[in-house]
Design an enzyme around this catalytic site. Structure first.
Site, PDB file in Angstrom:
ATOM      1  N   ASP A 159      49.736  56.912  -7.793  1.00 55.91           N
ATOM      2  CA  ASP A 159      48.285  56.896  -8.039  1.00 55.91           C
ATOM      3  C   ASP A 159      47.984  56.554  -9.498  1.00 55.91           C
ATOM      4  O   ASP A 159      48.653  57.058 -10.415  1.00 55.91           O
ATOM      5  CB  ASP A 159      47.750  58.296  -7.698  1.00 55.91           C
ATOM      6  CG  ASP A 159      46.233  58.382  -7.687  1.00 55.91           C
ATOM      7  OD1 ASP A 159      45.578  57.388  -7.336  1.00 55.91           O
ATOM      8  OD2 ASP A 159      45.715  59.468  -8.023  1.00 55.91           O
ATOM      9  N   HIS A 206      35.508  61.355 -11.508  1.00 57.82           N
ATOM     10  CA  HIS A 206      36.750  62.140 -11.464  1.00 57.82           C
ATOM     11  C   HIS A 206      36.584  63.562 -12.026  1.00 57.82           C
ATOM     12  O   HIS A 206      35.810  63.788 -12.946  1.00 57.82           O
ATOM     13  CB  HIS A 206      37.829  61.441 -12.319  1.00 57.82           C
ATOM     14  CG  HIS A 206      38.559  60.365 -11.596  1.00 57.82           C
ATOM     15  ND1 HIS A 206      38.695  59.094 -12.079  1.00 57.82           N
ATOM     16  CD2 HIS A 206      39.219  60.355 -10.408  1.00 57.82           C
ATOM     17  CE1 HIS A 206      39.397  58.360 -11.238  1.00 57.82           C
ATOM     18  NE2 HIS A 206      39.722  59.099 -10.214  1.00 57.82           N
TER      19      HIS A 206
HETATM   20  O1  G3H Z   1      43.011  59.364  -7.787  1.00 60.05           O
HETATM   21  C1  G3H Z   1      42.719  60.570  -7.570  1.00 60.05           C
HETATM   22  C2  G3H Z   1      41.362  60.959  -7.277  1.00 60.05           C
HETATM   23  O2  G3H Z   1      40.432  60.014  -7.573  1.00 60.05           O
HETATM   24  C3  G3H Z   1      41.022  62.402  -7.380  1.00 60.05           C
HETATM   25  O3  G3H Z   1      39.834  62.702  -8.063  1.00 60.05           O
HETATM   26  O4  G3H Z   1      40.319  64.987  -8.885  1.00 60.05           O
HETATM   27  O5  G3H Z   1      38.025  64.137  -8.807  1.00 60.05           O
HETATM   28  O6  G3H Z   1      39.216  64.643  -6.695  1.00 60.05           O
HETATM   29  P1  G3H Z   1      39.322  64.204  -8.099  1.00 60.05           P
HETATM   30 ZN    ZN Z   2      41.263  58.464  -8.939  1.00 56.91          ZN
END
Ligand code: G3H
Ligand code: ZN
Length: 277
Positions: free
Chosen positions: A82, A176
């Site tokens: 990711d 995020h």
């Molecule tokens: O790539 C990971 C996500 O976009 C997670 O985002 O921590 O705001 O749920 P979040």
């Molecule tokens: Zn993300």
């Protein structure tokens, strides 16, 4: 079993269902998330971010542990890298058996993002690995995922065609690392991007989106839904509760076990929520 991203995305999209993608920071997360997928009988994406790699100091140990859990799972599990900004890390992921990577060139200038993403796609496709990517940074302190930032459908279409990606992250109102679930998504924009773009769409920063917003986003055309912070909140709340309940507690398993169980239950609930039509 370990499966490619593309196959799971296509099945989810054809059924108008969402595919939950959860971040793995440590082993207990991976155990909880595979457990949740098995409890529900639904596929899941387990993703290790470049940030998590920084935390551990290297990719291989957490990746191989997660891959082992994925391979042994009784349901389909995608192993996804990711937010990789490092192309070297993408190459390392290919050797470690990842079935999918997100190359995040959003901080590069647009032409470099396009050319680098195209190179990453060629290299990954050669190895049978799928690629998610995203358009350039438009503004805001959270880059492409600041609440006010929006992806234009035509730009998204052109980017997908230029790069050959298998999935595209788009900015539609989430941000995020939100700890309150108060984000309002631009659902008309989701539908317009879904119409314009030939590949499945990815919602980042989904922790800030309430349950009904997640369901509506999938109905409007979102497929992969990335959730990290929300499950960390669940994990940490349970650790706090266990430690507060017993000031003499020493054995780390005594607070990690209830935290892992709480993440498993919440991840299962969200898997089912996203699979609703
Ligand atoms: O790539 C990971 C996500 O976009 C997670 O985002 O921590 O705001 O749920 P979040
Ligand atoms: Zn993300």
């Amino acid at each position: 079993m370990l499966v490619p991203l593309r196959e799971s995305l296509e099945q989810a999209r054809a059924a108008d269902r969402g595919l939950a993608a959860y971040n793995v920071v440590h082993l207990e997360h991976a155990e909880a998330l595979v457990g949740a997928a098995e409890d529900t009988g639904l596929p899941v994406v387990l993703q290790v971010s470049e940030n998590a790699v920084r935390f551990h100091g290297s990719l291989a140990p957490i990746a191989l542990a997660t891959r082992t859990l994925a391979e042994r799972a009784t349901v389909p599990v995608v192993l996804h890298l990711d937010h990789a900004v490092s192309v070297d890390l993408v190459h390392e992921a290919l050797d470690l058996g990842f079935t999918s990577v997100m190359f995040d060139g959003s901080r590069l200038d647009d032409a470099t993002n396009r050319s680098t993403t195209r190179e990453v796609v060629a290299r990954c496709h050669d190895r049978g690995v799928d690629v998610e990517a995203e358009l350039g940074e438009i503004g805001g302190k959270d880059g492409v995922h600041a609440p006010g930032v929006r992806t234009r459908p035509e730009d998204a279409r052109q980017f997908a065609l230029d790069t050959g990606v298998d999935a595209l992250a788009v900015a539609v109102g989430s941000s995020h690392a939100m700890t309150e679930r108060t984000a309002a998504l631009d659902l008309e924009l989701v539908a317009a991007i879904r119409e314009a773009v030939p590949v499945p769409l990815v919602l980042h920063g989904s922790s800030g989106v309430p349950d009904e917003g997640l369901v509506a986003a999938v109905r409007a055309g979102m497929t992969k839904v990335n959730i990290a912070t929300h499950l960390s909140s669940v994990f940490t709340a349970e650790v706090r509760r266990a430690l507060a309940a017993d000031p003499d507690l020493v054995d780390s398993r005594k607070y990690l076990a209830p935290a892992r169980a709480a993440v498993r239950a919440e991840a299962a609930r969200l898997l089912e929520l996203l699979a609703l039509r």
